[in-house]
Design an enzyme around this catalytic site. Structure first.
Site, short mmCIF file in Angstrom:
data_model
loop_
_atom_site.label_atom_id
_atom_site.label_comp_id
_atom_site.label_asym_id
_atom_site.label_seq_id
_atom_site.Cartn_x
_atom_site.Cartn_y
_atom_site.Cartn_z
N CYS A 52 5.63 -2.33 2.60
CA CYS A 52 4.32 -2.22 1.95
C CYS A 52 4.51 -1.83 0.49
O CYS A 52 5.46 -1.13 0.13
CB CYS A 52 3.46 -1.19 2.68
SG CYS A 52 1.78 -1.07 2.01
N ASP A 54 2.81 0.28 -1.01
CA ASP A 54 2.44 1.70 -1.15
C ASP A 54 3.53 2.48 -1.90
O ASP A 54 4.70 2.44 -1.52
CB ASP A 54 2.23 2.28 0.26
CG ASP A 54 1.58 3.66 0.23
OD1 ASP A 54 2.11 4.55 -0.45
OD2 ASP A 54 0.53 3.83 0.88
N ARG A 56 4.37 5.40 -1.92
CA ARG A 56 5.06 6.47 -1.19
C ARG A 56 6.16 5.94 -0.27
O ARG A 56 6.93 6.71 0.29
CB ARG A 56 4.03 7.27 -0.36
CG ARG A 56 2.97 7.92 -1.22
CD ARG A 56 1.78 8.36 -0.38
NE ARG A 56 1.10 7.22 0.23
CZ ARG A 56 0.03 7.30 1.01
NH1 ARG A 56 -0.47 8.48 1.29
NH2 ARG A 56 -0.53 6.22 1.51
N HIS A 108 4.14 1.40 7.69
CA HIS A 108 4.02 2.85 7.60
C HIS A 108 2.68 3.29 8.17
O HIS A 108 1.68 2.58 8.05
CB HIS A 108 4.21 3.33 6.15
CG HIS A 108 3.10 2.94 5.22
ND1 HIS A 108 2.09 3.78 4.85
CD2 HIS A 108 2.84 1.76 4.61
CE1 HIS A 108 1.27 3.15 4.03
NE2 HIS A 108 1.69 1.92 3.87
N CYS A 111 -1.44 3.30 6.70
CA CYS A 111 -1.45 2.26 5.66
C CYS A 111 -2.90 1.93 5.23
O CYS A 111 -3.74 1.61 6.08
CB CYS A 111 -0.76 1.01 6.19
SG CYS A 111 -0.71 -0.35 5.00
CO CO Z 1 0.57 0.37 3.25
#
Ligand code: CO
Length: 219
Positions: A52, A54, A56, A108, A111
């Site tokens: 992803c 993302d 993090r 994750h 999400c």
């Molecule tokens: Co995500």
């Protein structure tokens, strides 16, 4: 930088990033003076990571790998869409040129893309992309509807990874690789932002026989 009323002020330039970069390059060279000159000659990663976007879920960092050790593709909700030339090209290059034998699909928990796909709200353009996740939610509605909201999001995060593992296997690149006897394994893993731990979803597929059995239920 925060103003008095808490509004984020735009930074004028990227000075702090250039400073960070110099310090980072120096720290790597201190440990291995030839690191960058060796790396500039070739890349020889053992893994392809599909994760992803993302911020993090920083691919190399969470598995403690250095530059050069992992080939990476990231998009919102770690999707492998049958007609996405970007992702398909990454998979082809990874397998046919870099000779990578391990492909990791990493989801994750929590999400945002998965969460948004479960809502009826209008999110604009991204709803087209998340339509792929909505399809998975619809197919798993009997199971998902029994769960409270947060668990429903997390379960869909896991189910999504498993479907994307199958989608990697279905690509022409992986199909040809297996037909030609090339060894390629596709793995499904999920990362927990709350404790930094990566978990194996035991969704590994190593062959076309295994893929067909899972996807089409063939004996
Ligand atoms: Co995500």
């Amino acid at each position: 930088m925060q103003s008095a009323n808490g509004v984020l002020l735009a930074l004028k330039n990227l000075d702090h990033l250039f400073q960070n970069n110099k310090a980072w390059a120096a720290s790597i060279k201190e440990k291995d003076p030839d690191f960058f000159s060796n790396l500039s000659k070739q890349q020889n990663p053992e893994y392809l990571w599909i994760g992803c976007s993302d911020s993090r879920v920083a691919a190399n960092q969470i598995v403690n790998l250095l530059p050069g050790e992992m080939f990476v593709h990231r998009n919102i909700a770690n999707l492998v869409v049958h007609s996405d030339l970007n992702c398909l090209s990454v998979i082809q290059y990874a397998v046919e040129v870099l000779k990578i034998e391990h492909i990791i699909v990493c989801g994750h928990y929590g999400c945002g893309g998965i969460r948004a796909s479960l809502k009826e709200e209008d999110h604009g353009l991204i709803d087209n992309w998340l339509g792929h996740v909505k399809d998975i939610a619809r197919l798993n509605e009997p199971e998902l509807s029994q769960l409270p909201e947060e668990q429903r999001v997390d379960r869909l995060c896991e189910l999504n990874v498993k479907v994307q593992v199958l989608n990697v296997c279905a690509t022409q690149t992986i199909q040809s690789a297996w037909k030609n006897g090339t060894s390629v394994a596709v793995y499904g893993v999920i990362y927990n932002i709350e404790d930094g731990i990566l978990r194996d979803l035991k969704a590994q597929i190593n062959s076309n026989e295994q893929f067909k059995k899972i996807r089409y239920g063939q004996p």
